[in-house]
Motif scaffolding. Sequence first.
Motif, mmCIF file in Angstrom:
data_model
loop_
_atom_site.group_PDB
_atom_site.id
_atom_site.type_symbol
_atom_site.label_atom_id
_atom_site.label_comp_id
_atom_site.label_asym_id
_atom_site.label_seq_id
_atom_site.Cartn_x
_atom_site.Cartn_y
_atom_site.Cartn_z
ATOM 1 N N ILE A 12 38.534 39.799 36.318
ATOM 2 C CA ILE A 12 39.411 39.299 37.381
ATOM 3 C C ILE A 12 39.340 37.775 37.424
ATOM 4 O O ILE A 12 38.269 37.199 37.618
ATOM 5 N N VAL A 13 40.473 37.154 37.219
ATOM 6 C CA VAL A 13 40.577 35.697 37.289
ATOM 7 C C VAL A 13 41.130 35.358 38.663
ATOM 8 O O VAL A 13 42.203 35.846 39.042
ATOM 9 N N ALA A 167 28.789 22.571 35.662
ATOM 10 C CA ALA A 167 30.136 21.998 35.751
ATOM 11 C C ALA A 167 30.934 22.196 34.461
ATOM 12 O O ALA A 167 32.084 22.660 34.482
ATOM 13 N N GLU A 168 30.333 21.861 33.329
ATOM 14 C CA GLU A 168 31.041 21.987 32.053
ATOM 15 C C GLU A 168 31.302 23.439 31.692
ATOM 16 O O GLU A 168 32.346 23.767 31.116
ATOM 17 N N THR A 172 35.036 24.883 31.054
ATOM 18 C CA THR A 172 35.358 25.567 29.801
ATOM 19 C C THR A 172 35.928 26.953 30.068
ATOM 20 O O THR A 172 36.917 27.370 29.449
ATOM 21 N N ALA A 173 35.328 27.667 31.005
ATOM 22 C CA ALA A 173 35.809 29.004 31.348
ATOM 23 C C ALA A 173 37.227 28.955 31.901
ATOM 24 O O ALA A 173 38.077 29.797 31.559
ATOM 25 N N GLN A 176 39.632 28.325 29.018
ATOM 26 C CA GLN A 176 39.803 29.506 28.177
ATOM 27 C C GLN A 176 40.824 30.459 28.783
ATOM 28 O O GLN A 176 41.647 31.041 28.060
ATOM 29 N N MET A 177 40.771 30.628 30.089
ATOM 30 C CA MET A 177 41.734 31.507 30.737
ATOM 31 C C MET A 177 43.146 30.941 30.646
ATOM 32 O O MET A 177 44.113 31.660 30.411
ATOM 33 N N GLN A 178 43.269 29.628 30.817
ATOM 34 C CA GLN A 178 44.585 28.997 30.707
ATOM 35 C C GLN A 178 45.131 29.116 29.283
ATOM 36 O O GLN A 178 46.331 29.328 29.084
ATOM 37 N N GLN A 179 44.243 29.019 28.310
ATOM 38 C CA GLN A 179 44.660 29.148 26.915
ATOM 39 C C GLN A 179 45.132 30.559 26.596
ATOM 40 O O GLN A 179 45.903 30.770 25.660
ATOM 41 N N GLN A 180 44.672 31.514 27.374
ATOM 42 C CA GLN A 180 45.124 32.894 27.202
ATOM 43 C C GLN A 180 46.437 33.159 27.929
ATOM 44 O O GLN A 180 46.937 34.272 27.948
#
Length: 216
Positions: A12-13, A167-168, A172-173, A176-180
């Motif tokens: 769940i995002v 923070a990093e 990054t997480a 990654q979701m945006q890239q998906q």
Amino acid sequence: MSETIPALRIDIVSDIVCPWCVVGYRQLAEALKQTHTAHEIHWHPFELNPDMPTEGQNLREHIMEKYGSSQQESDASRIRITEAGAEVGFEFNFTDDTRMHNTFKAHQLLHWAADYGLKHELKQALFAAHFTDNRNISDEEVLADIAEDVGLNREQALAVLADQRYAEVVRTAEQQMQQQGIQSVPAVIFNQRHLVSGAQGAENFKSILNQLAAMK
């Protein structure tokens, strides 16, 4: 010997300041309960307002600025959200002073809470703190109090927030979701393959769960 059916993986995002994320999760939870679906939930960070200043902004002003809504439209939306919350047993307590807050620190705390198996509990507590109790979830002292309430160490929580150690990882997480291709929340991903967006309603989630069960 009967074969053991693996638990359904549910990613769940969501963001803590997203009202439909609360409603959608609770609808899903009811569907899972009614269908007796074995499952494991994994929460992922998303920031609706990554540039929100620490002091936050009046919610009505924010909505009107961001979406071009009128006050009447904003008020009507609050009524819809409050009614949807009541249907799933969640109390939204909107006031004229309700504020939108930056959630980056809260997402860092959630990442840390996973190490103690309390990420889910902290997520629910943060939803209630923001929407029901109108607490400032960008304030480190408030976040530490909430962490302590769910069984985490308050001093450790403050240390995590002070040194920004996650923070990093959180950035990054989010990337990654945006890239998906996830640009809005809630986004629910079943078995890392089937993406469902928005608060679908308990009945629709039940239908989805039954379809997934039939595919096994």
